[in-house]
Design an enzyme around this catalytic site. Sequence first.
Site, PDB file in Angstrom:
ATOM      1  N   HIS A   1      51.602  52.155  34.563  1.00  0.00           N
ATOM      2  CA  HIS A   1      52.834  51.412  34.287  1.00  0.00           C
ATOM      3  C   HIS A   1      52.608  49.904  34.422  1.00  0.00           C
ATOM      4  O   HIS A   1      51.645  49.439  35.044  1.00  0.00           O
ATOM      5  CB  HIS A   1      53.941  51.854  35.247  1.00  0.00           C
ATOM      6  CG  HIS A   1      53.580  51.617  36.693  1.00  0.00           C
ATOM      7  ND1 HIS A   1      53.701  50.394  37.306  1.00  0.00           N
ATOM      8  CD2 HIS A   1      53.076  52.463  37.626  1.00  0.00           C
ATOM      9  CE1 HIS A   1      53.302  50.482  38.564  1.00  0.00           C
ATOM     10  NE2 HIS A   1      52.910  51.725  38.789  1.00  0.00           N
TER      11      HIS A   1
ATOM     12  N   GLU B   1      53.529  59.478  41.443  1.00  0.00           N
ATOM     13  CA  GLU B   1      52.574  58.868  42.351  1.00  0.00           C
ATOM     14  C   GLU B   1      52.583  59.564  43.707  1.00  0.00           C
ATOM     15  O   GLU B   1      53.515  60.311  44.041  1.00  0.00           O
ATOM     16  CB  GLU B   1      52.911  57.375  42.513  1.00  0.00           C
ATOM     17  CG  GLU B   1      51.998  56.577  43.445  1.00  0.00           C
ATOM     18  CD  GLU B   1      50.528  56.566  43.028  1.00  0.00           C
ATOM     19  OE1 GLU B   1      49.892  57.641  43.141  1.00  0.00           O
ATOM     20  OE2 GLU B   1      50.024  55.502  42.622  1.00  0.00           O
TER      21      GLU B   1
END
Length: 393
Positions: A197, A273
Amino acid sequence: MREFIVEADGGSRGNPGPAGYGAVVCDAATGQTLLEAAEYIGVATNNVAEYRGLLAGLRAAHTLDPAATVHVRMDSKLVIEQMSGRWKIKHPSMKPLATQARGIFPPDRVTYEWIPRAENKHADRLANEAMDAGARGEQWSPGDSVADMEVAAGSSAAASTPAVVAAGHQDAPGTTTRGWTSAPDLGAPATLVLLRHGETPLTPQKRFSGSGGTDPALSAAGRDQAHRVADALARRGTVQTVLASPLTRTRETAEIVAARLGLDVVVEDGLRETDFGAWEGLTFGEVRDRYPDDLNAWLADPAARPTGGGESFAEVAARIAVTKDELVTAHAGRTVLLVTHVTPIKTLVRLALGAPPESLFRMELSAASLSAVAYYADGNASVRLFNDTSHLR
């Protein structure tokens, strides 16, 4: 005066669609292959790809001998008739390509001949190699080409005599480095293109930011990075599906990219994550000062968890491995963009390489970087790209 034969072809998987070209230059007297060229050109029409193949072939011939005469052979009736001057060129995207082609050699030194597709196999196979490479998120590499060997093998099979293909070397741009291959045809791999990202406010401060923290959104810099990578992926034209971790920063990045590609975003929870527990929002130095024993254990043992009950690297690896297997099965032969985070991407690369857990600490992964891993039908993986940030420059 030396004479060359140029055979060229182009193709598009969809019209327009992901496209590529191939071209081969042969010695007219001996038939020896002198140069090969191929390229994946992104989304284009068949005719544009064919003209690009013609350009590449003429340029390759000019590299060998700018004083030569050239005989062009193609199975595109349109290109042959237009370049011979018998048909008008009406399409605006082809006019400049034809003009460029006419300027490489003096017109009186180039002749054109239409041939059936069956007689243009070499260039056709190069074009398909280029499109296959594009489907993997790559560009065609001369050293990986087997088009010349396949054509030679096909010719020898028809003559019922064994073919011998000599190893060669790269003499000029576009030359194929010929070698030996016994790899079976495993079909097109499932290619996972891995996008970290864009930046959040925590990224420049190098703070732990996992799935158990504040779930920050992209910063202005992060949104700009997402638009840049979207443009780069659109130029490649190979991504067919976009999946994202459920966290805000990955979904925002994925939505920017998917909008540019004309695709939807599918959320995949397995791509989230690591949960860094009590370390969320802290820098490495702050964790070292507050929880030195826990940090040392975490660095030494993949089964150790962060302070406060976060996820261990071993737990993340197990989750990522299951997710990877499901995605590879579901997307065999396709190129899928996974918009995710540092630990999942590093873990996918580590598993593909068969590297030990401590290798996670030896990889640099930048915000909005691209990596890619191809997975074949026999279970083997090939790391194609890692931490590419060229699109951000």
